[in-house]
Design a protein around this motif. Sequence first.
Motif, PDB file in Angstrom:
ATOM      1  N   PRO A   1       0.820  -1.210   0.000  1.00  0.00           N
ATOM      2  CA  PRO A   1       0.000   0.000   0.000  1.00  0.00           C
ATOM      3  C   PRO A   1       0.859   1.269   0.000  1.00  0.00           C
ATOM      4  N   PRO A   2       0.261   2.409  -0.343  1.00  0.00           N
ATOM      5  CA  PRO A   2       1.018   3.667  -0.376  1.00  0.00           C
ATOM      6  C   PRO A   2       1.665   3.974   0.973  1.00  0.00           C
ATOM      7  N   VAL A   3       2.767   4.692   0.919  1.00  0.00           N
ATOM      8  CA  VAL A   3       3.496   5.093   2.134  1.00  0.00           C
ATOM      9  C   VAL A   3       3.343   6.600   2.319  1.00  0.00           C
ATOM     10  N   PRO A   4       3.676   7.117   3.498  1.00  0.00           N
ATOM     11  CA  PRO A   4       3.577   8.573   3.704  1.00  0.00           C
ATOM     12  C   PRO A   4       4.431   9.338   2.690  1.00  0.00           C
ATOM     13  N   GLN A   5       3.860  10.396   2.142  1.00  0.00           N
ATOM     14  CA  GLN A   5       4.597  11.224   1.192  1.00  0.00           C
ATOM     15  C   GLN A   5       5.662  12.053   1.916  1.00  0.00           C
ATOM     16  N   THR A   6       6.641  12.493   1.157  1.00  0.00           N
ATOM     17  CA  THR A   6       7.643  13.417   1.687  1.00  0.00           C
ATOM     18  C   THR A   6       7.274  14.823   1.247  1.00  0.00           C
ATOM     19  N   VAL A   7       7.165  15.729   2.200  1.00  0.00           N
ATOM     20  CA  VAL A   7       6.810  17.122   1.927  1.00  0.00           C
ATOM     21  C   VAL A   7       7.933  18.021   2.430  1.00  0.00           C
ATOM     22  N   VAL A   8       8.509  18.779   1.530  1.00  0.00           N
ATOM     23  CA  VAL A   8       9.636  19.655   1.854  1.00  0.00           C
ATOM     24  C   VAL A   8       9.296  21.083   1.426  1.00  0.00           C
ATOM     25  N   MET A   9       9.654  22.051   2.250  1.00  0.00           N
ATOM     26  CA  MET A   9       9.547  23.456   1.881  1.00  0.00           C
ATOM     27  C   MET A   9      10.779  24.185   2.392  1.00  0.00           C
TER      28      MET A   9
END
Length: 286
Positions: A108-116
């Motif tokens: 199943p999908p995994v947590p996305q990576t969010v960068v700012m």
Amino acid sequence: MTRIVHLNGDWLPEAEAKVSVFDRGFLMGDGVYEVTSVLGGKLIDFEGHCRRLDRSLKELGMPNPHTDDEWLALHHEIVRLNDIGDGSIYLQVTRGNGGDRDFMYPNPPVPQTVVMFTQSKPGLAQNPQATTGLKVISLPEMRWHRRDIKTVQLLYPSMCKMAAKAAGADDAWFVEDGAVTEGTSNNAWIVKDGKIITRQLSNDLLHGITRASVIRFAKEAQMEIIERPFTIEEAQAADEAFITSAGVFVMPVVEIDGKKLGDGKPGRVATRLRELYLDESLKAAM
């Protein structure tokens, strides 16, 4: 001052922000990004960037990790934390860390990576190149055929910016089937007999947020816009040329493949469009 970045919900000094070597953005270029300009501490064309981010994610089968209101709050907070007056905010969303290298999406999908992160650029709107103009060269279009998705796959544009620099120019325009698609990180425009010409939207080029705003402001000012392809030869014979992007707004082009346009100085239309864009965008800035 230590730059503070956003990583997966945390605010961290940049030296402490780490992403896994198994992140698909790193291994596969499996991610999208947006860059929003900041002028006077306010966000330029923010809603347009949100819409394009959402579209890019959907085209890659990824959910949007935040609502528009959440993205807005994050943007305002990163501006505050880094005391940004003029500059830009880069955000990137990848499919995340699949646990190992695999061509297949994690299931199943995994947590996305969010960068700012932010980049401070004092005097961004007073770029001196706006008064001198840019020199561009033409290079063959060799990117994939979904350029409408703002992915992190930027190797070829980077190579072409380097090629332009080596040739004594500022940037490059891509040519495919005899016609210009766009610039390495911008949309391309020419002006002939008062008519403003730029390629129509398709999968062949990025749906520029600045491009859309310039078209709207130009039409409101009773300027004629024609959306169609044009060749390098047509561009060299034009009265003016310019590019648009979130980073440079509207920037005149004064030379193409060594041929000067007009008197070799920024033209009246490009100069006026830059004024219009900055004036109107600042009024609506968030």
